[in-house]
Design a protein around this motif. Structure first.
Motif, mmCIF file in Angstrom:
data_model
loop_
_atom_site.group_PDB
_atom_site.id
_atom_site.type_symbol
_atom_site.label_atom_id
_atom_site.label_comp_id
_atom_site.label_asym_id
_atom_site.label_seq_id
_atom_site.Cartn_x
_atom_site.Cartn_y
_atom_site.Cartn_z
ATOM 1 N N PHE A 85 -3.930 -3.859 -3.070
ATOM 2 C CA PHE A 85 -2.881 -4.033 -2.065
ATOM 3 C C PHE A 85 -2.956 -2.844 -1.117
ATOM 4 O O PHE A 85 -3.358 -1.751 -1.503
ATOM 5 N N PRO A 86 -2.604 -3.068 0.149
ATOM 6 C CA PRO A 86 -2.656 -1.965 1.111
ATOM 7 C C PRO A 86 -1.488 -0.995 0.964
ATOM 8 O O PRO A 86 -0.413 -1.363 0.486
ATOM 9 N N ALA A 107 -4.920 5.679 1.849
ATOM 10 C CA ALA A 107 -4.050 4.945 2.777
ATOM 11 C C ALA A 107 -4.854 3.985 3.641
ATOM 12 O O ALA A 107 -6.009 4.252 3.978
ATOM 13 N N ASP A 108 -4.219 2.884 3.990
ATOM 14 C CA ASP A 108 -4.815 1.898 4.905
ATOM 15 C C ASP A 108 -4.182 1.954 6.278
ATOM 16 O O ASP A 108 -4.758 1.465 7.242
ATOM 17 N N GLY A 109 -2.987 2.522 6.363
ATOM 18 C CA GLY A 109 -2.270 2.600 7.625
ATOM 19 C C GLY A 109 -1.378 3.821 7.636
ATOM 20 O O GLY A 109 -1.179 4.475 6.611
ATOM 21 N N PHE A 110 -0.827 4.118 8.834
ATOM 22 C CA PHE A 110 -0.021 5.328 9.003
ATOM 23 C C PHE A 110 0.997 5.079 10.098
ATOM 24 O O PHE A 110 0.638 4.638 11.190
ATOM 25 N N PHE A 125 1.100 -5.641 10.666
ATOM 26 C CA PHE A 125 0.231 -6.725 11.113
ATOM 27 C C PHE A 125 -1.232 -6.274 11.093
ATOM 28 O O PHE A 125 -2.109 -6.983 10.607
ATOM 29 N N ARG A 126 -1.500 -5.077 11.606
ATOM 30 C CA ARG A 126 -2.878 -4.575 11.654
ATOM 31 C C ARG A 126 -3.465 -4.445 10.254
ATOM 32 O O ARG A 126 -4.594 -4.861 10.001
ATOM 33 N N VAL A 127 -2.673 -3.917 9.327
ATOM 34 C CA VAL A 127 -3.166 -3.694 7.972
ATOM 35 C C VAL A 127 -3.287 -5.007 7.193
ATOM 36 O O VAL A 127 -4.280 -5.233 6.511
ATOM 37 N N PRO A 137 -8.578 -2.666 -0.312
ATOM 38 C CA PRO A 137 -7.928 -2.111 0.885
ATOM 39 C C PRO A 137 -8.423 -0.729 1.259
ATOM 40 O O PRO A 137 -8.611 -0.460 2.419
ATOM 41 N N GLY A 138 -8.655 0.138 0.313
ATOM 42 C CA GLY A 138 -9.088 1.499 0.620
ATOM 43 C C GLY A 138 -10.513 1.576 1.114
ATOM 44 O O GLY A 138 -10.980 2.639 1.499
#
Length: 143
Positions: A85-86, A107-110, A125-127, A137-138
């Protein structure tokens, strides 16, 4: 900590009660069920008992910080003990070194605090749009 009703939920990992409430309400406004954890230890326990669709993770927390928590979640995923999972980091600090450390930890997003609904929604949405990708995800390329 309440159990999920079976819907794919977000886990909000945040030690500050106001920030936890704000993030949870924003995610609900975006249509996601939400569970919460107030530190990394509780986050890992929650992910083991009820794996989330995704995690929104604070970095600076007591007991087990966000970086150590992400590394442990990714280790458990690599060993097949947790599904992929992200993880989206939510931090008040935007220094390039911190951002780099977050992605290195898994992390996948920030997103930065203070949270803004439009920015949070865009990052989710992006992730999540790449979630159907077969890679963990990583390990996905970052835009």
């Amino acid at each position: 900590m309440p159990r999920s009703t079976g819907a794919m939920h977000f886990l909000v990992v945040e030690d500050n009660p106001v920030n936890q409430l704000l993030a949870s309400e924003m995610l609900r406004a975006l249509g996601y069920p939400v569970l919460t954890a107030d530190d990394g230890v509780h986050a890992i326990e929650s992910c083991r008992s009820d794996p989330p669709l995704a995690v929104l993770m604070d970095v600076q927390m007591p007991r087990l910080d966000g970086l150590a928590t992400m590394r442990e979640l990714r280790r458990l995923q690599a060993q097949g003990e947790l599904p992929a999972f992200p993880i989206i980091v939510c931090s008040a600090f935007y220094a390039p070194a911190e951002r780099t450390a977050c992605f290195a930890a898994g992390a996948d997003g920030f997103v930065t605090k203070p949270l803004m609904l439009a920015k949070l929604g865009a990052e989710i949405f992006r992730v999540l749009k790449g979630k159907s990708d077969d890679r963990p995800p990583g390990r996905r390329p970052r835009a």
